[in-house]
Motif scaffolding. Structure first.
Motif, PDB file in Angstrom:
ATOM      1  N   ARG A  88       0.855  -1.189   0.000  1.00 26.00           N
ATOM      2  CA  ARG A  88       0.000   0.000   0.000  1.00 26.00           C
ATOM      3  C   ARG A  88       0.893   1.242   0.000  1.00 26.00           C
ATOM      4  O   ARG A  88       1.953   1.247   0.615  1.00 26.00           O
ATOM      5  N   PHE A  89       0.444   2.286  -0.695  1.00 25.78           N
ATOM      6  CA  PHE A  89       1.262   3.483  -0.875  1.00 25.78           C
ATOM      7  C   PHE A  89       0.474   4.716  -0.449  1.00 25.78           C
ATOM      8  O   PHE A  89      -0.414   5.155  -1.180  1.00 25.78           O
ATOM      9  N   LYS A  90       0.791   5.272   0.690  1.00 21.41           N
ATOM     10  CA  LYS A  90       0.122   6.482   1.133  1.00 21.41           C
ATOM     11  C   LYS A  90       0.486   7.639   0.210  1.00 21.41           C
ATOM     12  O   LYS A  90       1.658   7.857  -0.108  1.00 21.41           O
ATOM     13  N   GLY A  91      -0.528   8.346  -0.263  1.00 20.04           N
ATOM     14  CA  GLY A  91      -0.301   9.507  -1.122  1.00 20.04           C
ATOM     15  C   GLY A  91      -0.289   9.205  -2.603  1.00 20.04           C
ATOM     16  O   GLY A  91      -0.246  10.128  -3.427  1.00 20.04           O
ATOM     17  N   ILE A  92      -0.325   7.918  -2.981  1.00 21.76           N
ATOM     18  CA  ILE A  92      -0.360   7.532  -4.395  1.00 21.76           C
ATOM     19  C   ILE A  92      -1.753   7.023  -4.724  1.00 21.76           C
ATOM     20  O   ILE A  92      -2.297   6.152  -4.033  1.00 21.76           O
ATOM     21  N   THR A  93      -2.353   7.579  -5.767  1.00 15.66           N
ATOM     22  CA  THR A  93      -3.697   7.186  -6.149  1.00 15.66           C
ATOM     23  C   THR A  93      -3.663   5.995  -7.101  1.00 15.66           C
ATOM     24  O   THR A  93      -2.613   5.621  -7.629  1.00 15.66           O
ATOM     25  N   ARG A 128      -8.757   7.280  -5.650  1.00 19.76           N
ATOM     26  CA  ARG A 128      -8.593   6.658  -4.338  1.00 19.76           C
ATOM     27  C   ARG A 128      -7.110   6.400  -4.070  1.00 19.76           C
ATOM     28  O   ARG A 128      -6.362   6.003  -4.959  1.00 19.76           O
ATOM     29  N   GLU A 129      -6.676   6.611  -2.846  1.00 17.81           N
ATOM     30  CA  GLU A 129      -5.292   6.320  -2.486  1.00 17.81           C
ATOM     31  C   GLU A 129      -5.101   4.825  -2.261  1.00 17.81           C
ATOM     32  O   GLU A 129      -6.021   4.123  -1.835  1.00 17.81           O
TER      33      GLU A 129
END
Length: 239
Positions: A88-93, A128-129
């Motif tokens: 999972r990548f916070k800040g990447i949609t 969506r992130e």
């Protein structure tokens, strides 16, 4: 396309996990690698992807010796690996991830096409992130959409059914069928009967060695007959 010759791999404490494995994967179609837990399936997938390095043996891809290439270098030549638990990548949609995979900007039509192939609506998901707000099934579908965008020559999926609901699982089967229609190869690590049921070839690994391999029509009936309890039918093969 992919050829493994006499591959061996051991844990740091010396336990042999992969023992003299040799196999060939054709340049198109779906090969499922199955077998008991702890038999070496995931380790073999990581060796193919370049995440683990064999202690002996050689790996060839499209005629090139890739044994010493790392996972990044293998990705550049067309080998893609989908983790059992997607990152999972916070800040990447979702849009960002698919454009990174495609190495290009994507129009709405292209984005919609990619996401619809895995049962998602672009309008609902493109912004969506890639974080904890996505369910296990959603993140799996997004990862498979990124694989489709990457257009890799060979994609390896490590137990893609893990942790997802039945509705999402049906979407995964559709996505695998979509990849099968292309001139690409898939390797799926799984003991889920529905995934085995759409395979072209099945390879069984037990105790670090290949015990059986062949066409689905020849191997699957043997697996079902030997592993399913008549009193308690289950869609998942035991082990």
């Amino acid at each position: 396309m992919l050829e493994l010759k006499n591959i061996c791999w051991s844990t740091p404490d010396g336990r042999r996990v992969i023992n003299d494995v040799s196999l060939s994967i054709p340049d198109r179609g779906l090969t499922v690698i199955t077998g008991p837990n702890g038999g070496g399936k995931t380790t073999l997938a990581k060796i193919i992807a370049g995440i683990e390095t064999p202690e002996s043996g050689r790996i060839f891809f499209s005629g090139e010796d890739i044994t010493d290439l790392d996972v990044t270098s293998r990705a550049r030549i067309g080998i893609s690996y989908a983790f059992q638990q997607p990152v999972r990548f916070k800040g990447i949609t979702v849009r960002d991830l698919l454009e990174i995979a495609a190495d290009d900007k994507l129009g709405e039509k292209e984005l919609c096409s990619l996401l619809s192939k895995v049962g998602l609506c672009a309008r609902d998901y493109e912004e969506r992130e890639i974080n904890s707000s996505l369910s296990g099934g959603e993140i799996k579908r997004v990862e498979i959409a990124s694989v489709l965008a990457r257009n890799a020559k060979l994609t390896i999926f490590d137990e893609p059914e893990a942790g997802i609901d039945l509705w999402s699982f049906s979407g995964l089967i559709d996505a695998f069928q979509e990849i099968k229609k292309s001139d690409r190869a898939e390797i799926i690590i799984s003991h889920q009967e529905r995934i085995l049921g759409v395979a072209d070839r099945i390879i069984i690994i037990e105790n670090g060695t290949i015990s059986r391999e062949g066409r689905r029509e020849d191997i699957l009936p043997q697996l079902v007959a030997s592993s399913r309890c008549p009193a308690c039918p289950s869609p998942t093969l035991r082990g």
